[in-house]
Design a protein around this motif. Structure first.
Motif, PDB file in Angstrom:
ATOM      1  N   ALA A 103       0.887  -1.102   0.000  1.00 45.85           N
ATOM      2  CA  ALA A 103      -0.058  -0.052  -0.238  1.00 45.85           C
ATOM      3  C   ALA A 103       0.977   1.371  -0.108  1.00 45.85           C
ATOM      4  CB  ALA A 103      -1.027  -0.109   1.154  1.00 45.85           C
ATOM      5  N   ARG A 104       2.008   1.242   0.807  1.00 44.35           N
ATOM      6  CA  ARG A 104       2.898   2.507   0.880  1.00 44.35           C
ATOM      7  C   ARG A 104       3.748   2.721  -0.356  1.00 44.35           C
ATOM      8  NH1 ARG A 104       1.950   4.257   5.999  1.00 44.35           N
ATOM      9  NH2 ARG A 104       2.047   2.986   7.679  1.00 44.35           N
ATOM     10  N   GLU A 105       3.914   1.603  -1.044  1.00 47.87           N
ATOM     11  CA  GLU A 105       4.627   1.648  -2.149  1.00 47.87           C
ATOM     12  C   GLU A 105       3.752   2.148  -3.345  1.00 47.87           C
ATOM     13  OE1 GLU A 105       7.922   1.652  -4.602  1.00 47.87           O
ATOM     14  OE2 GLU A 105       7.946   1.178  -2.628  1.00 47.87           O
ATOM     15  N   LEU A 106       2.505   1.774  -3.451  1.00 48.94           N
ATOM     16  CA  LEU A 106       1.651   2.149  -4.518  1.00 48.94           C
ATOM     17  C   LEU A 106       1.522   3.727  -4.213  1.00 48.94           C
ATOM     18  CD1 LEU A 106      -0.417   1.875  -6.791  1.00 48.94           C
ATOM     19  CD2 LEU A 106      -2.145   1.201  -5.078  1.00 48.94           C
ATOM     20  N   GLU A 107       1.330   4.303  -2.943  1.00 45.15           N
ATOM     21  CA  GLU A 107       1.243   5.659  -2.875  1.00 45.15           C
ATOM     22  C   GLU A 107       2.563   6.316  -3.150  1.00 45.15           C
ATOM     23  OE1 GLU A 107       0.657   5.742   1.449  1.00 45.15           O
ATOM     24  OE2 GLU A 107      -1.487   5.081   1.266  1.00 45.15           O
ATOM     25  N   ALA A 108       3.686   5.753  -2.762  1.00 45.01           N
ATOM     26  CA  ALA A 108       4.879   6.332  -3.120  1.00 45.01           C
ATOM     27  C   ALA A 108       5.002   6.499  -4.868  1.00 45.01           C
ATOM     28  CB  ALA A 108       6.078   5.692  -2.571  1.00 45.01           C
TER      29      ALA A 108
END
Length: 128
Positions: A103-108
């Protein structure tokens, strides 16, 4: 008028490219492993993805939803690539996701894409 027409066409093409980039990332196991190696080294407090196959499947489903929503339903007026990039980054919220790392990687990824798109806008409208 010509610059406006060219810019609007480039913006629409950017949305298609954005979703294609997301699709590439979701379907490439090598990209997934590299993505999380980077994620682990960049943030020590986020655990690595432990279910890469499941996360790739989730992301693939999100890509299909994005295609339907942003490419097929054009009458809704989703022509702002910056808005689409922001929305794509929030499709897998870290608060509700089983895999916080993904999820954080998608946001980044979405944040980087928004930055890239902002820089491209003057070229789309032939302002340079």
């Amino acid at each position: 008028m010509q610059r406006l027409a060219l810019g609007k066409e480039a913006a629409q093409h950017a949305i298609t490219t954005l979703i294609q980039n997301m699709e590439y990332a979701s379907s490439d196991p090598q990209h997934h492993r590299l993505m999380h190696r980077r994620s682990r080294s960049a943030t020590n407090n986020v655990a690595p993805c432990v279910t890469p196959a499941a996360c790739r499947k989730d992301l693939s489903e999100l890509v299909e939803l994005a295609k339907q929503h942003y490419l097929m339903d054009r009458e809704r007026g989703y022509t702002d690539p910056l808005y689409v990039a922001e929305e794509l980054g929030q499709l897998k919220s870290a608060e509700f996701s089983d895999c916080v790392a993904c999820a954080r990687e998608l946001e980044a990824w979405a944040a980087k894409e928004r930055e890239r798109l902002w820089k491209a806008i003057p070229d789309w409208f032939r302002l340079r």
